[in-house]
Design a protein around this motif. Structure first.
Motif, mmCIF file in Angstrom:
data_model
loop_
_atom_site.group_PDB
_atom_site.id
_atom_site.type_symbol
_atom_site.label_atom_id
_atom_site.label_comp_id
_atom_site.label_asym_id
_atom_site.label_seq_id
_atom_site.Cartn_x
_atom_site.Cartn_y
_atom_site.Cartn_z
ATOM 1 N N PRO A 143 -13.348 -0.522 13.501
ATOM 2 C CA PRO A 143 -13.078 0.412 12.338
ATOM 3 C C PRO A 143 -14.074 0.272 11.127
ATOM 4 C CG PRO A 143 -11.499 -1.496 12.428
ATOM 5 C CD PRO A 143 -12.717 -1.531 13.795
ATOM 6 N N GLN A 144 -14.574 1.306 10.581
ATOM 7 C CA GLN A 144 -15.664 1.236 9.393
ATOM 8 C C GLN A 144 -14.463 0.927 8.236
ATOM 9 O OE1 GLN A 144 -17.272 4.967 9.118
ATOM 10 N NE2 GLN A 144 -18.381 4.844 11.325
ATOM 11 N N HIS A 145 -13.446 1.410 8.124
ATOM 12 C CA HIS A 145 -12.681 1.124 6.904
ATOM 13 C C HIS A 145 -11.509 0.656 7.186
ATOM 14 C CE1 HIS A 145 -11.212 2.958 2.626
ATOM 15 N NE2 HIS A 145 -10.941 1.675 2.740
ATOM 16 N N ILE A 146 -10.878 -0.972 6.762
ATOM 17 C CA ILE A 146 -9.811 -1.249 6.897
ATOM 18 C C ILE A 146 -9.138 -1.537 5.454
ATOM 19 C CG2 ILE A 146 -8.605 -3.144 7.787
ATOM 20 C CD1 ILE A 146 -10.706 -3.881 9.824
ATOM 21 N N ALA A 147 -7.707 -0.838 5.486
ATOM 22 C CA ALA A 147 -7.048 -1.010 4.530
ATOM 23 C C ALA A 147 -5.741 -2.032 4.816
ATOM 24 C CB ALA A 147 -6.350 0.234 3.951
ATOM 25 N N THR B 259 -10.222 -2.381 2.034
ATOM 26 C CA THR B 259 -9.500 -1.939 0.504
ATOM 27 C C THR B 259 -8.087 -2.857 0.576
ATOM 28 O OG1 THR B 259 -10.208 0.201 0.480
ATOM 29 C CG2 THR B 259 -8.164 -0.179 -0.453
ATOM 30 N N LEU B 260 -8.104 -3.552 -0.309
ATOM 31 C CA LEU B 260 -6.869 -4.560 -0.422
ATOM 32 C C LEU B 260 -5.915 -3.819 -1.443
ATOM 33 C CD1 LEU B 260 -8.591 -7.920 -0.176
ATOM 34 C CD2 LEU B 260 -7.499 -6.538 1.416
ATOM 35 N N TYR B 261 -4.536 -3.692 -1.214
ATOM 36 C CA TYR B 261 -3.652 -3.341 -1.950
ATOM 37 C C TYR B 261 -3.230 -4.545 -2.942
ATOM 38 C CZ TYR B 261 0.087 0.234 -3.319
ATOM 39 O OH TYR B 261 0.988 1.161 -4.027
ATOM 40 N N ALA B 262 -3.843 -4.794 -4.061
ATOM 41 C CA ALA B 262 -3.637 -6.068 -4.967
ATOM 42 C C ALA B 262 -2.385 -6.036 -5.731
ATOM 43 C CB ALA B 262 -4.871 -6.342 -5.645
ATOM 44 N N ASN C 70 -24.006 -10.217 0.073
ATOM 45 C CA ASN C 70 -24.304 -8.809 -0.091
ATOM 46 C C ASN C 70 -22.888 -7.841 -0.225
ATOM 47 O OD1 ASN C 70 -26.086 -6.851 -0.575
ATOM 48 N ND2 ASN C 70 -26.026 -6.259 1.710
ATOM 49 N N VAL C 71 -21.882 -8.258 -0.656
ATOM 50 C CA VAL C 71 -20.763 -7.461 -0.762
ATOM 51 C C VAL C 71 -20.641 -6.991 -2.001
ATOM 52 C CG1 VAL C 71 -18.077 -7.762 -0.818
ATOM 53 C CG2 VAL C 71 -19.327 -9.251 0.886
ATOM 54 N N GLN C 72 -20.136 -5.785 -2.189
ATOM 55 C CA GLN C 72 -19.917 -4.996 -3.137
ATOM 56 C C GLN C 72 -18.472 -4.604 -3.520
ATOM 57 O OE1 GLN C 72 -20.614 -0.031 -4.167
ATOM 58 N NE2 GLN C 72 -22.260 -1.019 -3.385
ATOM 59 N N VAL C 73 -18.189 -4.952 -5.024
ATOM 60 C CA VAL C 73 -16.775 -4.860 -5.099
ATOM 61 C C VAL C 73 -16.603 -3.727 -5.929
ATOM 62 C CG1 VAL C 73 -15.310 -5.879 -6.844
ATOM 63 C CG2 VAL C 73 -16.606 -7.446 -5.672
ATOM 64 N N ARG C 74 -15.738 -3.064 -5.663
ATOM 65 C CA ARG C 74 -15.168 -1.752 -6.429
ATOM 66 C C ARG C 74 -13.830 -1.692 -6.618
ATOM 67 N NH1 ARG C 74 -18.173 3.372 -3.292
ATOM 68 N NH2 ARG C 74 -20.147 2.511 -2.989
ATOM 69 N N LEU C 75 -13.106 -0.820 -7.499
ATOM 70 C CA LEU C 75 -11.982 -0.792 -7.929
ATOM 71 C C LEU C 75 -11.286 0.575 -7.965
ATOM 72 C CD1 LEU C 75 -9.663 -2.273 -9.516
ATOM 73 C CD2 LEU C 75 -10.860 -1.575 -11.710
ATOM 74 N N ILE C 76 -10.254 0.660 -7.378
ATOM 75 C CA ILE C 76 -9.403 2.045 -7.418
ATOM 76 C C ILE C 76 -8.032 1.748 -8.293
ATOM 77 C CG2 ILE C 76 -10.499 3.285 -5.774
ATOM 78 C CD1 ILE C 76 -7.968 2.565 -4.016
ATOM 79 N N PHE D 91 -10.795 -3.148 -4.457
ATOM 80 C CA PHE D 91 -9.425 -3.466 -4.969
ATOM 81 C C PHE D 91 -8.683 -2.441 -5.350
ATOM 82 C CE2 PHE D 91 -11.775 -7.723 -5.109
ATOM 83 C CZ PHE D 91 -10.726 -8.389 -4.601
ATOM 84 N N ALA D 92 -7.468 -1.944 -4.832
ATOM 85 C CA ALA D 92 -6.514 -1.325 -5.364
ATOM 86 C C ALA D 92 -5.703 -1.955 -6.359
ATOM 87 C CB ALA D 92 -5.565 -0.542 -4.164
ATOM 88 N N LEU D 93 -6.123 -1.807 -7.719
ATOM 89 C CA LEU D 93 -5.119 -2.566 -8.736
ATOM 90 C C LEU D 93 -4.576 -1.622 -9.646
ATOM 91 C CD1 LEU D 93 -4.883 -5.474 -9.790
ATOM 92 C CD2 LEU D 93 -7.165 -5.156 -11.098
ATOM 93 N N ASN D 94 -3.278 -1.859 -9.926
ATOM 94 C CA ASN D 94 -2.584 -0.746 -10.744
ATOM 95 C C ASN D 94 -2.765 0.543 -10.153
ATOM 96 O OD1 ASN D 94 -0.955 -0.044 -12.755
ATOM 97 N ND2 ASN D 94 -2.302 -0.035 -14.397
#
Length: 255
Positions: free
Chosen positions: A27-31, A75-78, A113-119, A150-153
């Motif tokens: 899987p390319q994208h795991i949530a 993607t982690l539901y934080a 080499n990990v890139q952090v993002r936020l939604i 990171f899925a935050l708020n």
């Protein structure tokens, strides 16, 4: 990706992980909906925050394994927009976890080499949480490896409502017409507009629901539910989820 996966497996002993996931069709994208911290703590007679503290250790392990396997997006539901309903002490602790995690792990994320993002929405988030996440996003923005999102708020209904408002304003301004709207238009106005939709959703703790998480994006994702509580979730469980995914046929409504 296949080369990375092969090297990852070659560096493991049989005691490390089960030999289940195969090369190809990763899987390319795991949530992941990381659920069960509170119940884990209750079972052990501990305060709920002890479960969240243990759960953060699991995040570290799964991020490392996913990156080493060659997963493109995790993607982690934080923290959900509904989590504000919890006791203030627990909310305050939860909103301190990103800062604790990134303080300890950011150097390793950069090295790998990990890139952090936020939604999610930044409304009501404490300054210390925002500063920590924004620093991580900035410090890793040029990294080209796995995206740690990171899925935050975050709440999917809020996300879609904001997308509809944004599209509505464009229609009012004459930049779009109702008849010209497509699925791609909606996708472009979601918080995940720069990401592919998840291929695989994992939810721990035995709950079988989406809990207002990526409702649009998960339309054709494969779901994998486990009774394992998040603090007990291990690398073996992550690999098992991927192995199950690899056996499924994704037809997207076709035959």
């Amino acid at each position: 990706m296949l080369e990375i996966f092969s090297k990852w497996k070659a560096n493991l002993t049989s005691a490390d992980l089960p030999d289940q996931a195969e090369e190809g069709k990763l899987p390319q994208h795991i949530a992941i909906i990381m659920d069960g911290n509170g119940r884990w703590a209750k079972q052990k007679g501990l305060p709920r925050i002890a479960g969240h503290r243990e759960g953060m250790k699991v995040v570290t392990k799964i991020v490392r394994v996913a990156s080493n396997m060659g997963i493109e997006v995790l993607t982690l539901y934080a923290f959900s927009t509904e989590n504000w309903k919890r006791p203030k002490k627990e909310v305050d602790y939860l909103l301190g976890l990103p800062e604790r995690y990134l303080k300890a792990e950011l150097p390793k994320l950069i090295e790998n080499n990990v890139q952090v993002r936020l939604i999610g929405t930044t409304d009501h988030l404490p300054d210390h949480t925002l500063r920590a996440v924004e620093k991580a996003v900035k410090d890793t923005e040029s990294n080209t490896g796995m995206i740690l999102n990171f899925a935050l708020n975050y709440g999917s209904r809020y996300e879609m409502l904001e997308a509809v408002k944004s599209i509505g304003r464009l229609i009012e301004e004459g930049k779009l017409t109702a008849d010209s709207l497509t699925e791609e238009t909606i996708h472009a106005h979601l918080m995940t507009s720069q990401l592919n939709d998840p291929d695989l959703l994992i939810r721990t703790s035995g709950e079988i629901r989406l809990s207002n998480f990526m409702l649009w994006q998960l339309a054709y994702s494969e779901f994998w539910f486990t009774d394992v509580l998040w603090p007990d979730f291990k690398e073996q469980d992550f690999v098992e989820a991927i192995a199950v995914y690899q056996k499924r046929k994704r037809r997207y409504g076709g035959v």
